[in-house]
Write an enzyme that holds these catalytic residues in place. Sequence first.
Site, PDB file in Angstrom:
ATOM      1  N   GLN A  91      20.443  20.338   1.415  1.00 16.01           N
ATOM      2  CA  GLN A  91      20.351  21.686   0.839  1.00 16.01           C
ATOM      3  C   GLN A  91      19.516  22.571   1.748  1.00 16.01           C
ATOM      4  O   GLN A  91      19.388  23.764   1.510  1.00 16.01           O
ATOM      5  CB  GLN A  91      19.668  21.611  -0.538  1.00 16.01           C
ATOM      6  CG  GLN A  91      20.434  20.790  -1.544  1.00 16.01           C
ATOM      7  CD  GLN A  91      19.542  20.426  -2.728  1.00 16.01           C
ATOM      8  OE1 GLN A  91      19.484  21.156  -3.716  1.00 16.01           O
ATOM      9  NE2 GLN A  91      18.858  19.313  -2.638  1.00 16.01           N
ATOM     10  N   ASN A  92      18.920  21.971   2.763  1.00 16.11           N
ATOM     11  CA  ASN A  92      18.011  22.724   3.630  1.00 16.11           C
ATOM     12  C   ASN A  92      18.786  23.561   4.640  1.00 16.11           C
ATOM     13  O   ASN A  92      19.760  23.096   5.229  1.00 16.11           O
ATOM     14  CB  ASN A  92      17.067  21.771   4.367  1.00 16.11           C
ATOM     15  CG  ASN A  92      16.181  21.011   3.392  1.00 16.11           C
ATOM     16  OD1 ASN A  92      16.065  21.406   2.234  1.00 16.11           O
ATOM     17  ND2 ASN A  92      15.589  19.929   3.848  1.00 16.11           N
ATOM     18  N   VAL A  93      18.272  24.773   4.862  1.00 13.32           N
ATOM     19  CA  VAL A  93      18.902  25.642   5.858  1.00 13.32           C
ATOM     20  C   VAL A  93      18.230  25.456   7.217  1.00 13.32           C
ATOM     21  O   VAL A  93      18.630  26.076   8.205  1.00 13.32           O
ATOM     22  CB  VAL A  93      18.880  27.131   5.416  1.00 13.32           C
ATOM     23  CG1 VAL A  93      19.718  27.321   4.164  1.00 13.32           C
ATOM     24  CG2 VAL A  93      17.460  27.646   5.191  1.00 13.32           C
ATOM     25  N   HIS A 109      24.048  24.469   1.831  1.00 13.58           N
ATOM     26  CA  HIS A 109      23.485  25.809   1.594  1.00 13.58           C
ATOM     27  C   HIS A 109      23.437  26.662   2.865  1.00 13.58           C
ATOM     28  O   HIS A 109      22.721  27.660   2.912  1.00 13.58           O
ATOM     29  CB  HIS A 109      22.088  25.702   0.963  1.00 13.58           C
ATOM     30  CG  HIS A 109      22.127  25.240  -0.479  1.00 13.58           C
ATOM     31  ND1 HIS A 109      21.022  24.817  -1.177  1.00 13.58           N
ATOM     32  CD2 HIS A 109      23.168  25.135  -1.347  1.00 13.58           C
ATOM     33  CE1 HIS A 109      21.372  24.477  -2.412  1.00 13.58           C
ATOM     34  NE2 HIS A 109      22.669  24.652  -2.540  1.00 13.58           N
ATOM     35  N   CYS A 120      34.484  39.924   9.770  1.00 11.97           N
ATOM     36  CA  CYS A 120      35.482  38.948  10.252  1.00 11.97           C
ATOM     37  C   CYS A 120      35.289  37.547   9.655  1.00 11.97           C
ATOM     38  O   CYS A 120      36.099  36.652   9.896  1.00 11.97           O
ATOM     39  CB  CYS A 120      35.469  38.857  11.786  1.00 11.97           C
ATOM     40  SG  CYS A 120      34.007  38.059  12.483  1.00 11.97           S
ATOM     41  N   CYS A 136      28.267  42.017  15.597  1.00 14.72           N
ATOM     42  CA  CYS A 136      28.845  40.668  15.491  1.00 14.72           C
ATOM     43  C   CYS A 136      29.284  40.180  16.879  1.00 14.72           C
ATOM     44  O   CYS A 136      30.074  40.849  17.552  1.00 14.72           O
ATOM     45  CB  CYS A 136      30.046  40.687  14.545  1.00 14.72           C
ATOM     46  SG  CYS A 136      30.939  39.114  14.536  1.00 14.72           S
ATOM     47  N   GLY A 176      13.240  14.389  -1.619  1.00 13.26           N
ATOM     48  CA  GLY A 176      12.512  15.658  -1.587  1.00 13.26           C
ATOM     49  C   GLY A 176      13.255  16.831  -2.196  1.00 13.26           C
ATOM     50  O   GLY A 176      13.225  17.929  -1.662  1.00 13.26           O
ATOM     51  N   SER A 178      14.069  18.865  -6.062  1.00 11.68           N
ATOM     52  CA  SER A 178      13.611  18.968  -7.452  1.00 11.68           C
ATOM     53  C   SER A 178      14.718  18.681  -8.459  1.00 11.68           C
ATOM     54  O   SER A 178      14.443  18.559  -9.651  1.00 11.68           O
ATOM     55  CB  SER A 178      13.045  20.370  -7.700  1.00 11.68           C
ATOM     56  OG  SER A 178      14.046  21.339  -7.460  1.00 11.68           O
TER      57      SER A 178
END
Length: 233
Positions: A91-93, A109, A120, A136, A176, A178
């Site tokens: 889930q970490n970016v 995520h 685009c 872009c 790690g 929740s």
Amino acid sequence: MKISVLTGAGISAESGLPTFRDKGEGLWAKFDPMELATPAAFKRQPERVHEFYNLRRRMLQQVEANAAHFALVRLAERLAKAGGELTIITQNVDDLHERAGSSHVIHIHGELMQVKCIACDRVAVWTADLGIQDVCPVCGERGGLRPNVVWFGEMPYRMDEASAIVARSDLFVAIGTSGAVYPAAGLVELAAGHGVRTCELNLAPSDNCNAFDEARYGRATEIVPAWVDAIGL
Ligand code: OAD
């Protein structure tokens, strides 16, 4: 043996990146996610949203992967030698799994070091600050770039692929996280429904700790390497 791991902000906490829901220090304890992490917030005040992600992007470039990230690299190597496989669903970016050396990582995520163009719909690597006037790199449109992160109200990426991998695992481990944000938090039930053994590694019991077959509690940099060694591959 096939192992699937779901990681959350807790695995990167000891690298120096804040979690979201830990009391006091968590990002969502300090900032209102509805003002910073929704498509409506970005439409309303894009500069403010850019500022938040610019700060996090800069912070990410000042930290390093920790012993927990490296332990998962060792686990993947040992599993591969034994004919098995490790998939990391994160889930970490942040990109700390990749920087540690992990290759099979599914970012449900999105990724902080990437931008997506509203014009685009293409994704590009982006390491600098991002602003409302940036162009872009794929289509040349000005002003349509956003961080390639999934906001509240948006569909996570690659969930079908992640769910299929979890369902055919021998072991599912959440590290790690929740257990507060769905659909990721539902992967433990999906695993259990397919007869997959489940384990939680966390600082403290998560919101859905009762759904796991077993648990180990402590700091990720300690319990993840210890768990990897205990697997005995
Ligand atoms: P949370 O902040 O909700 O939870 C972090 C978890 O890590 C908690 O259960 C802590 O107990 C645990 N933790 C903290 N420090 C730890 C350490 N040193 N070792 C081990 N565990 C530790 O973060 P996530 O569960 O990742 O989504 O949050 C899920 C999603 O909510 C995020 O991906 C983000 C957020 O809104 C989006 O931005 C879309």
